[in-house]
Motif scaffolding. Structure first.
Motif, PDB file in Angstrom:
ATOM      1  N   TYR A   1       0.034   2.374   1.397  1.00 44.68           N
ATOM      2  CA  TYR A   1      -1.165   2.416   0.566  1.00 44.68           C
ATOM      3  C   TYR A   1      -1.014   3.483  -0.502  1.00 44.68           C
ATOM      4  O   TYR A   1      -0.091   4.297  -0.481  1.00 44.68           O
ATOM      5  N   ARG A   2      -1.933   3.482  -1.467  1.00 42.76           N
ATOM      6  CA  ARG A   2      -1.976   4.504  -2.512  1.00 42.76           C
ATOM      7  C   ARG A   2      -3.207   5.362  -2.332  1.00 42.76           C
ATOM      8  O   ARG A   2      -4.239   4.897  -1.863  1.00 42.76           O
ATOM      9  N   GLY A   3      -3.110   6.620  -2.766  1.00 42.37           N
ATOM     10  CA  GLY A   3      -4.265   7.499  -2.685  1.00 42.37           C
ATOM     11  C   GLY A   3      -5.281   7.225  -3.790  1.00 42.37           C
ATOM     12  O   GLY A   3      -6.465   7.477  -3.624  1.00 42.37           O
ATOM     13  N   THR A   4      -4.792   6.719  -4.934  1.00 40.67           N
ATOM     14  CA  THR A   4      -5.676   6.525  -6.073  1.00 40.67           C
ATOM     15  C   THR A   4      -5.040   5.586  -7.082  1.00 40.67           C
ATOM     16  O   THR A   4      -3.824   5.362  -7.065  1.00 40.67           O
ATOM     17  N   ASN A   5      -5.865   5.037  -7.965  1.00 35.33           N
ATOM     18  CA  ASN A   5      -5.379   4.250  -9.094  1.00 35.33           C
ATOM     19  C   ASN A   5      -5.303   5.081 -10.367  1.00 35.33           C
ATOM     20  O   ASN A   5      -4.691   4.672 -11.346  1.00 35.33           O
ATOM     21  N   THR A   6      -5.955   6.233 -10.367  1.00 34.64           N
ATOM     22  CA  THR A   6      -5.989   7.050 -11.574  1.00 34.64           C
ATOM     23  C   THR A   6      -4.612   7.615 -11.878  1.00 34.64           C
ATOM     24  O   THR A   6      -3.896   8.042 -10.975  1.00 34.64           O
TER      25      THR A   6
ATOM     26  N   VAL B   1       7.345   5.824  -1.488  1.00 35.69           N
ATOM     27  CA  VAL B   1       8.112   4.799  -2.193  1.00 35.69           C
ATOM     28  C   VAL B   1       8.417   5.326  -3.593  1.00 35.69           C
ATOM     29  O   VAL B   1       7.521   5.430  -4.441  1.00 35.69           O
ATOM     30  N   LEU B   2       9.674   5.682  -3.835  1.00 33.13           N
ATOM     31  CA  LEU B   2      10.072   6.263  -5.106  1.00 33.13           C
ATOM     32  C   LEU B   2       9.840   5.283  -6.262  1.00 33.13           C
ATOM     33  O   LEU B   2      10.031   4.079  -6.119  1.00 33.13           O
ATOM     34  N   GLU B   3       9.414   5.831  -7.388  1.00 35.38           N
ATOM     35  CA  GLU B   3       9.174   5.108  -8.641  1.00 35.38           C
ATOM     36  C   GLU B   3       7.950   4.192  -8.596  1.00 35.38           C
ATOM     37  O   GLU B   3       7.656   3.512  -9.575  1.00 35.38           O
ATOM     38  N   SER B   4       7.216   4.191  -7.483  1.00 38.60           N
ATOM     39  CA  SER B   4       6.061   3.284  -7.390  1.00 38.60           C
ATOM     40  C   SER B   4       4.862   3.785  -8.181  1.00 38.60           C
ATOM     41  O   SER B   4       3.858   3.093  -8.298  1.00 38.60           O
TER      42      SER B   4
ATOM     43  N   LYS C   1      -7.011  -2.595  -4.531  1.00 33.48           N
ATOM     44  CA  LYS C   1      -6.811  -1.412  -3.695  1.00 33.48           C
ATOM     45  C   LYS C   1      -6.807  -1.834  -2.233  1.00 33.48           C
ATOM     46  O   LYS C   1      -7.841  -2.071  -1.625  1.00 33.48           O
ATOM     47  N   LYS C   2      -5.611  -1.978  -1.699  1.00 35.21           N
ATOM     48  CA  LYS C   2      -5.464  -2.349  -0.299  1.00 35.21           C
ATOM     49  C   LYS C   2      -4.119  -1.836   0.179  1.00 35.21           C
ATOM     50  O   LYS C   2      -3.347  -1.255  -0.572  1.00 35.21           O
ATOM     51  N   ASP C   3      -3.847  -2.042   1.457  1.00 37.20           N
ATOM     52  CA  ASP C   3      -2.533  -1.648   1.947  1.00 37.20           C
ATOM     53  C   ASP C   3      -1.582  -2.845   1.875  1.00 37.20           C
ATOM     54  O   ASP C   3      -1.999  -3.992   1.766  1.00 37.20           O
ATOM     55  N   TYR C   4      -0.290  -2.535   1.905  1.00 34.42           N
ATOM     56  CA  TYR C   4       0.731  -3.561   1.751  1.00 34.42           C
ATOM     57  C   TYR C   4       1.766  -3.426   2.854  1.00 34.42           C
ATOM     58  O   TYR C   4       2.021  -2.336   3.365  1.00 34.42           O
ATOM     59  N   SER C   5       2.372  -4.534   3.211  1.00 32.40           N
ATOM     60  CA  SER C   5       3.338  -4.551   4.301  1.00 32.40           C
ATOM     61  C   SER C   5       4.681  -3.983   3.862  1.00 32.40           C
ATOM     62  O   SER C   5       5.000  -3.919   2.668  1.00 32.40           O
ATOM     63  N   LEU C   6       5.485  -3.605   4.852  1.00 33.20           N
ATOM     64  CA  LEU C   6       6.840  -3.140   4.585  1.00 33.20           C
ATOM     65  C   LEU C   6       7.641  -4.227   3.872  1.00 33.20           C
ATOM     66  O   LEU C   6       8.422  -3.948   2.956  1.00 33.20           O
ATOM     67  N   GLN C   7       7.427  -5.456   4.266  1.00 34.24           N
ATOM     68  CA  GLN C   7       8.154  -6.566   3.639  1.00 34.24           C
ATOM     69  C   GLN C   7       7.802  -6.684   2.156  1.00 34.24           C
ATOM     70  O   GLN C   7       8.691  -6.857   1.310  1.00 34.24           O
ATOM     71  N   GLU C   8       6.512  -6.582   1.817  1.00 38.78           N
ATOM     72  CA  GLU C   8       6.093  -6.670   0.415  1.00 38.78           C
ATOM     73  C   GLU C   8       6.660  -5.521  -0.409  1.00 38.78           C
ATOM     74  O   GLU C   8       7.159  -5.721  -1.527  1.00 38.78           O
ATOM     75  N   ILE C   9       6.562  -4.317   0.132  1.00 38.43           N
ATOM     76  CA  ILE C   9       7.033  -3.141  -0.599  1.00 38.43           C
ATOM     77  C   ILE C   9       8.545  -3.166  -0.784  1.00 38.43           C
ATOM     78  O   ILE C   9       9.067  -2.909  -1.879  1.00 38.43           O
ATOM     79  N   SER C  10       9.279  -3.468   0.281  1.00 38.36           N
ATOM     80  CA  SER C  10      10.742  -3.457   0.192  1.00 38.36           C
ATOM     81  C   SER C  10      11.253  -4.563  -0.714  1.00 38.36           C
ATOM     82  O   SER C  10      12.267  -4.389  -1.402  1.00 38.36           O
TER      83      SER C  10
END
Length: 293
Positions: free
Chosen positions: A190-195, A218-221, A233-242
């Motif tokens: 997940y991300r802490g913020t969109n700002t 996650v570097l460069e994200s 704004k939601k969480d994402y799976s390891l599969q989606e991120i990788s």
């Protein structure tokens, strides 16, 4: 807390704002790499002299501000912060001597050393122990919140006067779980913020290895996102991120007690409960002051 510009050193770093923004916005200028251009700017503005002046009043030592800003710009994170032993011991002893409580349950107050008794009484695992805001009146923590090196990093990277938003101190307790539960827990990012203008400084106050389930970034994200990632704004799976960022960019951050790092709050990351060793973490958040209307 708003830092007074007239009495804090980060105001001097505004002279770099135009150069820094150019570096952030362009991969190269006239065939000159960002890193070389950044070093050229630093050299022409007596950066080492300014840096030396700020070290005199800082808790932190041996920080290359040039490398810190460059790493934040490129990767979204910089791993070069370290607290002195005395500061580590002061904050850790403070945490051990002060009751904490479960998130969203201030009635369940306990000392970290009492976690086993609390779990036996409640018959449920203790995952986190957080502290009331009164603990942040401690002089050592207050000094960190206004540390000139941290303010300089925030002001330079955010290209604005930094506002201290929040401080947190918490325990992540080791919990017994099945292999399936651990795998499920490690799948969500997940991300802490969109700002685009906020930073978080993290300091480990206990040794953190892979058995402590360290912070994962996650570097460069911070600068590379799908359109959906920008607005949902939601969480994402390891599969989606990788699949989008690649496994090499998913980085576990380990370190000895006192090790610190700063992260662009837009980076995807995850925090999960340790499997064998308790983890004590101090977190300081800063954001850019909005422009005057």
């Amino acid at each position: 807390m708003v830092i007074d510009v007239s009495s804090n050193p980060f105001k001097d770093f505004r002279v770099f704002s135009d150069y820094i923004q150019t570096i952030k916005d362009n991969n190269s200028i006239n065939g000159i790499s960002q890193h070389r251009l950044f070093r050229s700017v630093i050299n022409t503005t007596n950066w080492l002299e300014i840096q030396s002046k700020y070290y005199q009043d800082s808790i932190l030592n041996d920080i290359d501000l040039n490398e810190t800003i460059y790493s934040l710009t490129q990767k979204g994170i910089s791993l070069n912060l370290n607290l002195p032993l005395q500061v580590i011991e002061e904050i850790r002893n403070l945490a051990l001597a002060t009751p904490c409580h479960e998130p969203n349950n201030t009635q369940c107050s306990f000392y970290a050393s009492e976690k086993k008794q609390v779990m036996m009484q409640t018959e449920k695992p203790l995952v986190r122990g957080i502290y009331n805001p009164s603990i942040f009146l401690d002089p050592t923590i207050k000094k960190l919140e206004s540390d000139p090196i941290l303010l300089a990093i925030a002001a330079t990277y955010l290209n604005a006067e930094p506002i201290h938003q929040n401080t947190q101190l918490w325990w992540s307790f080791a919990v017994e779980s099945t292999l399936y539960e651990r795998r499920q827990a490690t799948q969500r990012f997940y991300r802490g913020t969109n700002t685009p203008r906020s930073l978080t400084f993290y300091f480990y106050l206990t040794d953190v290895d892979l058995c402590s389930n360290p912070h994962v970034c996650v570097l460069e994200s911070h600068r590379k996102k799908k359109v959906a990632y920008r607005f949902l704004k939601k969480d994402y799976s390891l599969q989606e991120i990788s699949k989008y960022y690649g496994y090499p960019n998913i980085t576990s951050i380990c370190g000895k007690a006192g090790f610190g790092f700063v992260e662009d709050a837009r980076c995807f990351h995850k925090k999960i409960s340790p499997s064998s060793n308790d983890r004590l973490t101090l977190e300081l958040k800063f954001a850019a002051m909005p422009p005057l209307s």
